[in-house]
Design an enzyme around this catalytic site. Sequence first.
Site, PDB file in Angstrom:
ATOM      1  N   ASP A  20       0.737  -1.320  -0.121  1.00 13.86           N
ATOM      2  CA  ASP A  20      -0.030  -0.096   0.118  1.00 13.86           C
ATOM      3  C   ASP A  20       0.585   1.411  -0.004  1.00 13.86           C
ATOM      4  O   ASP A  20       0.498   2.163   0.705  1.00 13.86           O
ATOM      5  CB  ASP A  20      -0.891   0.011   1.175  1.00 13.86           C
ATOM      6  CG  ASP A  20      -2.026  -1.273   1.389  1.00 13.86           C
ATOM      7  OD1 ASP A  20      -1.894  -2.004   0.423  1.00 13.86           O
ATOM      8  OD2 ASP A  20      -2.252  -1.306   2.270  1.00 13.86           O
ATOM      9  N   LYS A  81      -7.066  -4.488  -2.791  1.00 15.18           N
ATOM     10  CA  LYS A  81      -7.601  -4.827  -1.311  1.00 15.18           C
ATOM     11  C   LYS A  81      -8.504  -3.681  -0.635  1.00 15.18           C
ATOM     12  O   LYS A  81      -8.275  -2.583  -0.953  1.00 15.18           O
ATOM     13  CB  LYS A  81      -6.540  -5.559  -0.424  1.00 15.18           C
ATOM     14  CG  LYS A  81      -5.528  -4.562   0.215  1.00 15.18           C
ATOM     15  CD  LYS A  81      -4.433  -5.282   0.802  1.00 15.18           C
ATOM     16  CE  LYS A  81      -3.546  -4.141   1.745  1.00 15.18           C
ATOM     17  NZ  LYS A  81      -4.108  -3.689   2.907  1.00 15.18           N
ATOM     18  N   CYS A 113      -1.932  -2.654   8.398  1.00 17.75           N
ATOM     19  CA  CYS A 113      -1.758  -3.491   7.250  1.00 17.75           C
ATOM     20  C   CYS A 113      -0.447  -4.398   7.188  1.00 17.75           C
ATOM     21  O   CYS A 113      -0.282  -5.694   7.050  1.00 17.75           O
ATOM     22  CB  CYS A 113      -1.830  -2.677   5.737  1.00 17.75           C
ATOM     23  SG  CYS A 113      -3.380  -1.849   5.577  1.00 17.75           S
TER      24      CYS A 113
END
Length: 148
Positions: A20, A81, A113
């Site tokens: 991410d 996601k 995450c």
Amino acid sequence: MMAGNLGQVTASSTVFLLCDVQEKFKPAIAHFNCVVQSCSKLITAGRILGVPLLVTEQYPKGLGKTVPELDVQHAAVVAEKTKFSMVVPEVDAVLEQLKPRVAVIMGLEAHVCVEQTAADLLARGHVVHVVADAVSSRSQEDRLLAFD
């Protein structure tokens, strides 16, 4: 597993996971540019050594794609996601195919995450390395607590 084997990272038994590192996080994440530089070095080394790269993007419609400073064109998968862990079906399929012993995680955010991904991979029996200078959070406190 013997403790002496925990630190061994070989190209043939390792995957790199980029979590991410997206455009909208740039103004909010502590030391964002330093994290991107460290991730870039790892991604480049991995590409040269043949270490597979798995990439996720958290809700890219709202948060943007992986920052353009990171060349992820060679990634085995770039998966969208909407949950914390990177272990989504697309990533899981590649992990099942490659069967790596070691997972090296870099990206955002350390206390959410990255931490959840590490926990999921540890539960599956992987040796997990989190690269401290390639991981951050919105606050230094969250980052340090995640490392603990």
